[in-house]
Design an enzyme around this catalytic site. Sequence first.
Site, PDB file in Angstrom:
ATOM      1  N   ASP A  63       0.856  -1.186   0.000  1.00 40.14           N
ATOM      2  CA  ASP A  63       0.000   0.000   0.000  1.00 40.14           C
ATOM      3  C   ASP A  63       0.893   1.237   0.000  1.00 40.14           C
ATOM      4  O   ASP A  63       1.401   1.656   1.042  1.00 40.14           O
ATOM      5  CB  ASP A  63      -0.904   0.003   1.234  1.00 40.14           C
ATOM      6  CG  ASP A  63      -1.946  -1.092   1.172  1.00 40.14           C
ATOM      7  OD1 ASP A  63      -2.828  -1.006   0.307  1.00 40.14           O
ATOM      8  OD2 ASP A  63      -1.886  -2.021   1.995  1.00 40.14           O
ATOM      9  N   GLY A  76      -5.360   1.208   7.586  1.00 38.02           N
ATOM     10  CA  GLY A  76      -5.736  -0.179   7.778  1.00 38.02           C
ATOM     11  C   GLY A  76      -6.766  -0.309   8.895  1.00 38.02           C
ATOM     12  O   GLY A  76      -7.013   0.630   9.653  1.00 38.02           O
ATOM     13  N   GLY A  77      -7.366  -1.488   8.993  1.00 39.54           N
ATOM     14  CA  GLY A  77      -8.252  -1.789  10.107  1.00 39.54           C
ATOM     15  C   GLY A  77      -9.626  -1.166  10.047  1.00 39.54           C
ATOM     16  O   GLY A  77     -10.332  -1.126  11.059  1.00 39.54           O
ATOM     17  N   ASP A  82     -10.608  -4.531  -1.493  1.00 37.99           N
ATOM     18  CA  ASP A  82      -9.605  -4.173  -0.491  1.00 37.99           C
ATOM     19  C   ASP A  82     -10.272  -3.324   0.570  1.00 37.99           C
ATOM     20  O   ASP A  82     -10.784  -2.246   0.275  1.00 37.99           O
ATOM     21  CB  ASP A  82      -8.471  -3.391  -1.175  1.00 37.99           C
ATOM     22  CG  ASP A  82      -7.340  -3.026  -0.224  1.00 37.99           C
ATOM     23  OD1 ASP A  82      -7.440  -3.324   0.984  1.00 37.99           O
ATOM     24  OD2 ASP A  82      -6.351  -2.428  -0.699  1.00 37.99           O
TER      25      ASP A  82
END
Length: 228
Positions: free
Chosen positions: A39, A148-149, A179
């Site tokens: 990323d 993220g997350g 994604d």
Amino acid sequence: MTEPRPISIVPSVLPADFSRLGEECVALAEAGVDRIQWDVMDGRFVPNLTFGPDVIASCRKHVDIPFEAHLMVLDPDELAGRYVDAGCEILIVHAETAPHLHRTLARVRELGASPAVALNPATPVAAVQHVLDLVDMVLVMTVNPGFGGQDYIATMEPKVAEVRALADAQGLTLDVEVDGGIGPSTIAGAVTAGANVLIAGSALYRDPEGLGHAVSDLRARAEAARAS
């Protein structure tokens, strides 16, 4: 309808230990992933800064599986060559950052990489319908990029289905990637909608039974959803 593309489980390395990325890549390869996603964030298109090409190049020698670079950057044309040189076989550019998308995707192909295009959650499929013949994959973001997350945006599933239907209507054999928030409870919905490449980050790393179990479990769930 075109022949279904194989299921691929692809980790994002955002949750990995950045101080030992080479070892983390080895662990992911040993866990049975199909490739590794980097990323790439520039602090402009998205708030964070992550991996430069030198970091990725330093990890390339540790594993043989493919690398893909998700270029969350404002100027993919300027940076594309450096990520190909770093060892990324697939480059994903955002439709939102490429005003001359045909030219950008053609350049990726000229560099020897596989071109792919990504869509943010609010970006309509129409933004890429006229470049599908130039790409090998379309990435439908199921979170807003940059962190993220995050929680999976389930309302993106009709958009995944729209991309798949459009590719089929044009007789194109494309991978459709999702994604964001992919894990045991969300992977079936993404696959049923038409995705075959599943990016997973936090779900892989938080599995108490380890990476190998996490990869096998997600693959089994994806295959079961496709077969149902």
